[in-house]
Design an enzyme around this catalytic site. Structure first.
Site, mmCIF file in Angstrom:
data_model
loop_
_atom_site.group_PDB
_atom_site.id
_atom_site.type_symbol
_atom_site.label_atom_id
_atom_site.label_comp_id
_atom_site.label_asym_id
_atom_site.label_seq_id
_atom_site.Cartn_x
_atom_site.Cartn_y
_atom_site.Cartn_z
ATOM 1 N N ARG A 36 -20.624 -50.452 -17.057
ATOM 2 C CA ARG A 36 -19.866 -50.790 -18.926
ATOM 3 C C ARG A 36 -19.841 -51.838 -18.151
ATOM 4 O O ARG A 36 -20.128 -52.699 -18.852
ATOM 5 C CB ARG A 36 -18.496 -49.669 -17.533
ATOM 6 C CG ARG A 36 -18.025 -49.958 -19.031
ATOM 7 C CD ARG A 36 -16.837 -48.648 -18.035
ATOM 8 N NE ARG A 36 -17.083 -47.557 -18.849
ATOM 9 C CZ ARG A 36 -16.739 -46.389 -20.367
ATOM 10 N NH1 ARG A 36 -16.909 -46.956 -20.946
ATOM 11 N NH2 ARG A 36 -16.371 -45.199 -19.543
ATOM 12 N N GLU A 40 -5.982 -43.342 -43.187
ATOM 13 C CA GLU A 40 -7.011 -44.722 -42.729
ATOM 14 C C GLU A 40 -8.043 -45.268 -43.187
ATOM 15 O O GLU A 40 -7.624 -46.584 -42.966
ATOM 16 C CB GLU A 40 -8.274 -43.691 -41.150
ATOM 17 C CG GLU A 40 -7.611 -42.827 -40.325
ATOM 18 C CD GLU A 40 -9.020 -42.356 -39.879
ATOM 19 O OE1 GLU A 40 -9.744 -42.966 -39.337
ATOM 20 O OE2 GLU A 40 -8.557 -41.879 -39.111
ATOM 21 N N HIS A 100 -5.978 -45.662 -34.053
ATOM 22 C CA HIS A 100 -6.753 -45.044 -33.359
ATOM 23 C C HIS A 100 -6.185 -43.635 -34.149
ATOM 24 O O HIS A 100 -4.808 -43.834 -35.152
ATOM 25 C CB HIS A 100 -5.845 -44.916 -32.538
ATOM 26 C CG HIS A 100 -5.829 -43.553 -31.641
ATOM 27 N ND1 HIS A 100 -6.852 -43.352 -31.014
ATOM 28 C CD2 HIS A 100 -4.798 -42.562 -31.612
ATOM 29 C CE1 HIS A 100 -6.453 -42.381 -30.103
ATOM 30 N NE2 HIS A 100 -5.292 -42.152 -30.885
ATOM 31 N N ASN A 113 -15.130 -45.830 -42.002
ATOM 32 C CA ASN A 113 -14.012 -46.916 -41.439
ATOM 33 C C ASN A 113 -14.841 -48.291 -41.948
ATOM 34 O O ASN A 113 -14.359 -49.174 -43.216
ATOM 35 C CB ASN A 113 -13.173 -46.858 -40.657
ATOM 36 C CG ASN A 113 -11.726 -45.704 -40.881
ATOM 37 O OD1 ASN A 113 -10.679 -46.515 -41.661
ATOM 38 N ND2 ASN A 113 -11.859 -45.085 -39.961
ATOM 39 N N LEU A 152 -6.078 -47.993 -22.634
ATOM 40 C CA LEU A 152 -6.872 -48.114 -23.785
ATOM 41 C C LEU A 152 -5.717 -47.297 -25.199
ATOM 42 O O LEU A 152 -4.589 -46.231 -24.862
ATOM 43 C CB LEU A 152 -6.980 -46.023 -23.592
ATOM 44 C CG LEU A 152 -7.739 -45.224 -24.240
ATOM 45 C CD1 LEU A 152 -9.348 -45.789 -24.989
ATOM 46 C CD2 LEU A 152 -8.669 -43.566 -23.449
HETATM 47 C C1 GRF Z 1 -11.766 -42.713 -37.703
HETATM 48 O O1 GRF Z 1 -10.720 -41.014 -37.127
HETATM 49 C C2 GRF Z 1 -11.081 -43.506 -36.107
HETATM 50 O O2 GRF Z 1 -9.544 -42.850 -36.847
HETATM 51 C C3 GRF Z 1 -11.636 -43.011 -35.334
HETATM 52 O O3 GRF Z 1 -13.353 -42.487 -35.507
HETATM 53 C C4 GRF Z 1 -13.208 -42.114 -36.169
HETATM 54 C C5 GRF Z 1 -14.033 -42.650 -36.784
HETATM 55 O O4 GRF Z 1 -14.540 -42.361 -38.403
HETATM 56 N N1 GRF Z 1 -11.465 -44.305 -34.039
HETATM 57 P P1 GRF Z 1 -15.563 -42.978 -39.092
HETATM 58 O O5 GRF Z 1 -17.068 -42.887 -37.984
HETATM 59 O O6 GRF Z 1 -15.061 -44.530 -39.239
HETATM 60 O O7 GRF Z 1 -15.880 -42.504 -40.214
#
Ligand code: GRF
Length: 216
Positions: A72, A181, A116, A21, A151
């Site tokens: 944390r 995504e 998400h 992403n 969350l």
């Molecule tokens: C994706 O499926 C995103 O929705 C989730 O974790 C994954 C990350 O994939 N939160 P990348 O690291 O962006 O390839």
């Protein structure tokens, strides 16, 4: 008179793994004329493979390793300091696999965005693809949303959907969803950079000029 130079929107991207992403966002900014700059890519692990891709693009990278911190709260404090030095307009979580404390979230209130892999509020947490299959849903998807202390919650900016096929495994479904995504997150980044996104005081999202924020 010369045209005023439009200020670029500043993004910091947080990753934990392959960062597809993140890569897609960086490429969309580069190729689609989005008025934005990725100031840094930060990971909680030096093993995140997306870091080397980011370095190869000449992007600033940082590692704040969660395992180096006893609590944390201490980790989040170090992370917040690291993020803050880049003065981002928005912090984009892109496969960032740590739960952030309210202290961190409040530092960047209304400016943290997450993707998400489910149609929230369905299936917060992990194993979303298997959960969609087990629930016999015919549609699955992803949600880009503002981050709140709860969350995988927070106001939805956009969603994307894909069909769930009869023979799907969690892996085939995840693979079908990933390009969606990428599309949804890049679109949201464009809206943010263009200043079209408003989070209203009552927690609703308005995107100027966009009546429907769902994508296939
Ligand atoms: C994706 O499926 C995103 O929705 C989730 O974790 C994954 C990350 O994939 N939160 P990348 O690291 O962006 O390839």
């Amino acid at each position: 008179m010369p045209n005023a130079v439009k200020k670029k929107c500043r993004f910091v991207i947080l990753i934990s793994g392959r960062g597809s992403n993140m890569q897609n966002i960086v490429q969309a900014i580069g190729t689609q004329g989005i008025p934005a700059k990725v100031c840094a890519v930060i990971s909680n692990s030096d093993r995140a493979t997306g870091l080397s891709w980011a370095r190869d693009q000449g992007l600033q990278t940082e590692v704040i390793a969660h395992k180096d911190y006893a609590t944390r709260a201490q980790f989040d404090n170090a992370l917040a300091q690291c993020v803050q030095q880049y003065q981002p307009d928005y912090v984009l979580l892109a496969g960032f696999m740590r739960i952030l404390t309210p202290a961190f979230i409040n530092c960047f209130q209304g400016r943290i965005i997450n993707i998400h892999p489910s149609l929230l509020p369905l299936f917060p947490g992990l194993n979303t693809h298997q959960q969609a299959i087990d629930a016999q849903l015919q549609w699955h998807g992803c949600t880009v949303h503002f981050v709140t202390p709860e969350l995988d919650s927070g106001p939805t900016i956009a969603q994307g959907v894909v069909p769930v096929l009869q023979d799907d495994s969690a892996d085939t479904l995840a693979a079908r969803l990933l390009p969606v995504e990428h599309k949804v997150y890049a679109q949201v980044v464009d809206w943010l950079a263009q200043g079209q996104v408003t989070l209203t005081p009552d927690g609703r999202v308005v995107v100027e000029g966009v009546a429907h924020r769902g994508m296939l």
